[in-house]
Scaffold this motif. Structure first.
Motif, PDB file in Angstrom:
ATOM      1  N   ILE A  14     -43.919  44.815  60.414  1.00 49.56           N
ATOM      2  CA  ILE A  14     -45.202  44.211  60.825  1.00 49.56           C
ATOM      3  C   ILE A  14     -46.282  45.263  61.112  1.00 49.56           C
ATOM      4  O   ILE A  14     -47.432  45.107  60.664  1.00 49.56           O
ATOM      5  CB  ILE A  14     -44.993  43.242  62.013  1.00 49.56           C
ATOM      6  N   LEU A  19     -52.729  42.757  59.114  1.00 53.83           N
ATOM      7  CA  LEU A  19     -52.675  41.293  59.211  1.00 53.83           C
ATOM      8  C   LEU A  19     -54.048  40.666  59.399  1.00 53.83           C
ATOM      9  O   LEU A  19     -54.277  39.530  58.977  1.00 53.83           O
ATOM     10  CB  LEU A  19     -51.740  40.885  60.356  1.00 53.83           C
ATOM     11  N   GLU A  22     -55.370  40.213  55.965  1.00 57.34           N
ATOM     12  CA  GLU A  22     -54.601  39.169  55.261  1.00 57.34           C
ATOM     13  C   GLU A  22     -55.024  37.776  55.730  1.00 57.34           C
ATOM     14  O   GLU A  22     -55.215  36.865  54.924  1.00 57.34           O
ATOM     15  CB  GLU A  22     -53.091  39.349  55.498  1.00 57.34           C
ATOM     16  N   LEU A  23     -55.142  37.599  57.049  1.00 56.67           N
ATOM     17  CA  LEU A  23     -55.527  36.282  57.568  1.00 56.67           C
ATOM     18  C   LEU A  23     -56.971  35.947  57.209  1.00 56.67           C
ATOM     19  O   LEU A  23     -57.278  34.804  56.874  1.00 56.67           O
ATOM     20  CB  LEU A  23     -55.296  36.192  59.078  1.00 56.67           C
ATOM     21  N   LEU A 108     -42.978  35.223  63.634  1.00 57.53           N
ATOM     22  CA  LEU A 108     -44.147  35.303  62.751  1.00 57.53           C
ATOM     23  C   LEU A 108     -45.200  34.254  63.102  1.00 57.53           C
ATOM     24  O   LEU A 108     -46.399  34.486  62.934  1.00 57.53           O
ATOM     25  CB  LEU A 108     -43.735  35.193  61.279  1.00 57.53           C
ATOM     26  N   ARG A 112     -48.934  35.450  63.931  1.00 54.25           N
ATOM     27  CA  ARG A 112     -50.096  34.994  63.158  1.00 54.25           C
ATOM     28  C   ARG A 112     -51.070  34.235  64.060  1.00 54.25           C
ATOM     29  O   ARG A 112     -52.283  34.212  63.809  1.00 54.25           O
ATOM     30  CB  ARG A 112     -49.677  34.192  61.919  1.00 54.25           C
ATOM     31  N   GLN A 302     -52.162  30.374  57.635  1.00 55.31           N
ATOM     32  CA  GLN A 302     -51.747  31.581  58.351  1.00 55.31           C
ATOM     33  C   GLN A 302     -50.285  31.908  58.042  1.00 55.31           C
ATOM     34  O   GLN A 302     -49.909  33.064  57.902  1.00 55.31           O
ATOM     35  CB  GLN A 302     -51.902  31.370  59.859  1.00 55.31           C
ATOM     36  N   ASP A 303     -49.461  30.860  57.965  1.00 58.09           N
ATOM     37  CA  ASP A 303     -48.048  31.062  57.641  1.00 58.09           C
ATOM     38  C   ASP A 303     -47.895  31.603  56.224  1.00 58.09           C
ATOM     39  O   ASP A 303     -47.096  32.499  55.956  1.00 58.09           O
ATOM     40  CB  ASP A 303     -47.285  29.739  57.781  1.00 58.09           C
ATOM     41  N   GLN A 305     -50.058  33.367  54.560  1.00 58.12           N
ATOM     42  CA  GLN A 305     -50.524  34.757  54.488  1.00 58.12           C
ATOM     43  C   GLN A 305     -49.540  35.735  55.120  1.00 58.12           C
ATOM     44  O   GLN A 305     -49.267  36.806  54.573  1.00 58.12           O
ATOM     45  CB  GLN A 305     -51.900  34.885  55.142  1.00 58.12           C
ATOM     46  N   ILE A 306     -48.999  35.381  56.282  1.00 59.79           N
ATOM     47  CA  ILE A 306     -48.117  36.342  56.946  1.00 59.79           C
ATOM     48  C   ILE A 306     -46.765  36.415  56.220  1.00 59.79           C
ATOM     49  O   ILE A 306     -46.199  37.493  56.062  1.00 59.79           O
ATOM     50  CB  ILE A 306     -47.956  36.040  58.459  1.00 59.79           C
TER      51      ILE A 306
END
Lengths: 316, 316
Positions: A14, A19, A22-23, A108, A112, A302-303, A305-306
């Protein structure tokens, strides 16, 4: 061959992932209608008050689709198990093969959610943050502060929780991580000292009253993710200069926007999506004395992307 | 700790499980309203014509809940991958922990569909089966015949498929398994010789005409699992003495019952669920000259039953 990754393996990669970026990409694509995110599946286990949610979807042009199964079983607290749990599955959108099982145990989802809080603060908080106010003392209240570090230099924090011992423990733990956290007497104190406030509770009634919120404050409300939970007074959203949500569709049935809407104090036209404000500077905070509210109910994007970022990092 | 089982490990334990009994128990509980089976989640990938289905649920008093993610990507045929794929997840209904990932690659969906065909024949077929008629030559048409062996001694089979080479291959392969399969010239032949007929095709128009179906015939229609597919003429269901489905709710929008209903030739009152007839002898075939139809669209309760039986067998 399907790969299986443990919580520990996932936690280790992580820190290597950006992140926030990404988000942000995910929120923009989602608000542009480029994501396929059907309504979540749900199961409820009456006797144990256990809840299961299935969130799933696919982003246009992505080689993956993602399925997340998350649960909350409040009774786990008596057996020493975490109350939140979850797994994410990464599939090929080219042939349906299950590429990876991420045994993330709910971690996760927690991360996120915290990253979304940081994204909201990045675009909505005042330029000069005098003090961060945290309402709530649990795992998410801790993660929120940790990820805020990525978007603000402010280390001064006031925390409040119903249980004073938990608030003290929060301060002690977060001070070890380089923050300067003090326990507030009440949330009125937080309102008068802090101009970036995060509520991360399971409250079903406002945790900070509208009269205690000053001009020039940004509030991110993280806790309310259904039609019952509620952390802010409808008046606060009604008088805010900007109200932003992660998903307009979800806000029609849950969170602070929903509470304000059933009180007749807000309409769809008064609410923007995070994706809209990230993409367009014109929608972001435009003056230091504005009041802004981000109401985050937790979106499948969000899920997506992460999960894919973690999978790609693990596959390097 | 989450256990992960491969397709091979799963295939090895299947012969040790009495799947007919497991599915019967599931169908009864489902029809008694003792199962929580929300509507399936769905995704569709336009460009590749790929379909993903998420079926999930929980049976009252079971220590598990099950989530199945299955897909069909027709284009896989060009790359040598199976077009159908799937995985089943077994969770604890006490604490939400993921107990097992069954990497079954769609095999358990295929098997539970075949077992349901055998259950339907067990309660609806005439006592004396003269010849089994199979319409369709694919993997499911093969499995249907294999599982019928558990409920009838009849080995004489007529098969028909659009592609004669495939029908010949079917006969050759199944003869090696102890059947006496001949290729029919057309489905009229099957209607005149067979009193237990299974249709297992992806047809969108009837594969056997009503005029070719004699009194004293039972037909199980397996192929149609959406609102487009169709294997029987509405007239056949309209004049049948018994019409049975796995799930009345699903029949309102897919399969033969749906096709007959939109033609105005059937109503809810004319259709029973498999669970009703298994439980109550009064609802089963009562005379050799009756016509009976089982229209199976594939219910999540079958996934629940097979996933937990396989998990328990693997955990022994």
């Amino acid at each position: 061959m399907t790969k299986v990754f443990t919580r520990q393996e996932i936690l280790e990669v992580i820190p290597n992932i950006d992140l926030i970026t990404e988000l942000e990409r995910g929120f923009i694509a989602f608000s542009e209608g480029k994501a396929m995110v059907p309504l979540p599946g749900e199961m409820f286990f009456e006797e144990l008050q256990g809840e299961v949610q299935i969130k799933y979807g696919h982003l246009e042009n992505d080689p993956y689709y993602i399925v997340k199964i998350a649960s909350i079983f409040p009774g786990n607290i008596t057996s020493g198990l975490a109350t939140s749990n979850g797994s994410m599955l990464v599939f090929s959108a080219k042939n349906g093969q299950l590429l990876a099982v991420l045994l993330e145990e709910g971690k996760l989802t927690a991360v996120r959610t915290a990253v979304a809080g940081a994204v909201a603060a990045k675009y909505l908080a005042p330029k000069k943050i005098t003090c961060i106010g945290i309402i709530g003392t649990g795992a998410q209240a801790r993660l929120q502060l940790e990820y805020l570090e990525k978007v603000t230099d402010c280390k001064d924090v006031l925390v409040w929780g119903r249980n004073e011992a938990h608030a003290k423990a929060y301060a002690e733990d977060m001070n070890k991580k380089g923050f300067n956290v003090k326990v507030a007497k009440n949330t009125a104190d937080i309102g008068s000292s802090c101009n970036l406030i995060v509520t991360a509770t399971a409250a079903v009634a406002p945790v900070i009253l509208d009269k205690h919120i000053r001009k020039g404050t940004h509030i991110t409300a993280i806790g309310a993710d259904n039609s019952e939970k509620n952390e802010l007074e409808p008046l606060t959203l009604a008088r805010a200069n900007l109200v932003v949500t992660d998903s307009l569709e979800q806000s029609r049935s849950s969170g602070e926007v929903f509470q304000t809407w059933i009180n007749g104090l807000i309409s769809d036209n008064d609410v923007l999506e995070l994706g809209n404000i990230i993409r367009d500077k014109a929608f972001q905070r435009s003056a230091e004395n504005q009041i802004t509210v981000a109401d985050l109910t937790g979106a499948a994007i969000q899920d997506i992307q992460i999960a894919k970022a973690v999978y790609e990092q693990l596959s390097k």
